[in-house]
Motif scaffolding. Structure first.
Motif, mmCIF file in Angstrom:
data_model
loop_
_atom_site.group_PDB
_atom_site.id
_atom_site.type_symbol
_atom_site.label_atom_id
_atom_site.label_comp_id
_atom_site.label_asym_id
_atom_site.label_seq_id
_atom_site.Cartn_x
_atom_site.Cartn_y
_atom_site.Cartn_z
ATOM 1 N N LEU A 31 0.809 -1.217 0.000
ATOM 2 C CA LEU A 31 0.000 0.000 0.000
ATOM 3 C C LEU A 31 0.845 1.270 0.000
ATOM 4 O O LEU A 31 1.819 1.380 0.746
ATOM 5 N N VAL A 32 0.440 2.210 -0.849
ATOM 6 C CA VAL A 32 1.020 3.552 -0.867
ATOM 7 C C VAL A 32 -0.163 4.521 -0.787
ATOM 8 O O VAL A 32 -1.044 4.501 -1.650
ATOM 9 N N VAL A 33 -0.174 5.371 0.243
ATOM 10 C CA VAL A 33 -1.322 6.246 0.479
ATOM 11 C C VAL A 33 -0.935 7.694 0.191
ATOM 12 O O VAL A 33 0.118 8.169 0.616
ATOM 13 N N HIS A 34 -1.814 8.393 -0.526
ATOM 14 C CA HIS A 34 -1.631 9.805 -0.825
ATOM 15 C C HIS A 34 -2.857 10.576 -0.311
ATOM 16 O O HIS A 34 -3.985 10.124 -0.469
ATOM 17 N N GLY A 35 -2.643 11.730 0.290
ATOM 18 C CA GLY A 35 -3.748 12.606 0.645
ATOM 19 C C GLY A 35 -4.516 12.221 1.885
ATOM 20 O O GLY A 35 -5.668 12.657 2.056
ATOM 21 N N GLN A 36 -3.913 11.449 2.776
ATOM 22 C CA GLN A 36 -4.652 11.038 3.972
ATOM 23 C C GLN A 36 -4.995 12.225 4.877
ATOM 24 O O GLN A 36 -5.901 12.135 5.716
ATOM 25 N N GLU A 37 -4.315 13.352 4.671
ATOM 26 C CA GLU A 37 -4.642 14.548 5.442
ATOM 27 C C GLU A 37 -6.033 15.081 5.108
ATOM 28 O O GLU A 37 -6.584 15.917 5.844
ATOM 29 N N ASN A 38 -6.629 14.596 4.009
ATOM 30 C CA ASN A 38 -7.973 15.030 3.626
ATOM 31 C C ASN A 38 -9.070 14.264 4.363
ATOM 32 O O ASN A 38 -10.256 14.561 4.181
ATOM 33 N N VAL A 39 -8.680 13.296 5.177
ATOM 34 C CA VAL A 39 -9.641 12.566 6.012
ATOM 35 C C VAL A 39 -9.796 13.313 7.327
ATOM 36 O O VAL A 39 -8.824 13.523 8.047
ATOM 37 N N ASP A 40 -11.007 13.721 7.635
ATOM 38 C CA ASP A 40 -11.286 14.433 8.884
ATOM 39 C C ASP A 40 -12.285 13.614 9.694
ATOM 40 O O ASP A 40 -13.487 13.602 9.383
ATOM 41 N N PRO A 41 -11.831 12.906 10.728
ATOM 42 C CA PRO A 41 -12.747 12.064 11.505
ATOM 43 C C PRO A 41 -13.787 12.843 12.287
ATOM 44 O O PRO A 41 -14.741 12.261 12.810
ATOM 45 N N ARG A 42 -13.635 14.183 12.360
ATOM 46 C CA ARG A 42 -14.587 14.985 13.130
ATOM 47 C C ARG A 42 -15.853 15.299 12.354
ATOM 48 O O ARG A 42 -16.838 15.757 12.930
ATOM 49 N N ARG A 43 -15.854 15.092 11.040
ATOM 50 C CA ARG A 43 -17.026 15.439 10.240
ATOM 51 C C ARG A 43 -17.541 14.199 9.517
ATOM 52 O O ARG A 43 -16.767 13.365 9.034
ATOM 53 N N PRO A 44 -18.858 14.022 9.416
ATOM 54 C CA PRO A 44 -19.387 12.953 8.556
ATOM 55 C C PRO A 44 -19.090 13.290 7.098
ATOM 56 O O PRO A 44 -19.249 14.436 6.661
#
Length: 249
Positions: free
Chosen positions: A39-52
């Protein structure tokens, strides 16, 4: 399979989010390791667990499901086709953990399923869905079904495009041949659904699909036809019914 009894007990004791944790940290890594996926992940900073959020991904392989569990670290629920309910192991898990099944052959039932998804979103749960409705046979991005985007417009929550590349080479559709290799997952910036008219399902679908096509090309994939964007009503993978379907009808 061996994790199912443990997952069931966890659900009874701790609830559905705990079963997602099990899939993310135990079940999915084992499947990806068995398939030789790196696995190579890009853009995980765009995941915000605080918002649905509604996460929308292209679909290449059965391995997409564990890959997305690992790379999108929030306790989301999948919107899955109803046939998966009867698949030993994964179907049982999806059922007990509160994922949403959609019967695409029954429009009224499909609408009711999306209403259930809408309630989950309003209660703060993120959703993950595959608007192609089926796995791509050659890696190209297929036309999107519009129904899921009605859900996004009604809920007025952001959509994060999620592009996957490589799982179709490791485990192609309708094949159990496994060829180990890299899997890239790119999580795009959230798209503001409030910028679209409440009934503009097609406009939103085209916008999300265009991002996934661009990211597919960036990751070395085949992209897709920007114009051939919307699937025919009642069909998956075609902007119009396939020749075989037309003969049946």
């Amino acid at each position: 399979m061996f994790l199912f009894p443990f997952t069931f007990l966890t659900l009874l004791i701790l609830g559905g989010d705990a079963t997602v944790w099990i899939c993310r940290h135990l079940w999915s890594p084992v499947l990806l390791w068995a398939g030789g996926a790196r696995l190579v992940v890009h853009g995980q900073e765009n995941v915000d667990p605080r918002r649905p959020t509604i996460y929308v991904g292209n679909h290449q392989s059965t391995l997409d499901i564990p890959a997305h569990f690992v790379t999108v670290p929030v306790p989301f629920r999948y919107v899955a086709k109803s046939q998966l309910r009867w698949v030993p192991g994964i179907g049982w898990y999806l059922w007990i953990a509160g994922h949403i099944f959609v019967n695409r052959r029954n429009r009224q039932a499909a609408i009711q399923s999306l209403e259930i998804a809408g309630r989950k979103i309003r209660n703060g749960t993120s959703i993950f869905l595959y608007p192609e409705g089926t796995r791509s046979p050659d890696g190209r991005i297929l036309p999107f079904k519009k129904g899921p985007f009605a859900l996004a417009l009604e809920a007025r929550v952001p959509i994060c495009p999620v592009t996957i590349e490589g799982t179709g080479k490791i485990m192609p559709k309708n094949s159990w041949d496994i060829v180990p290799g890299p899997v890239h997952v790119k999580i795009g910036k959230p798209i503001d659904t409030t910028a679209f008219a409440p009934d503009d399902r097609e406009g939103l679908a085209r916008a999300v699909r265009a991002v996934i096509i661009a990211d597919s090309l960036e990751l070395g994939g085949k992209g897709g036809d920007l114009e051939d964007a919307i699937a025919a009503a009642g069909h998956e993978g075609f902007s119009r019914p396939s020749p075989a379907a037309e003969k049946i009808s």
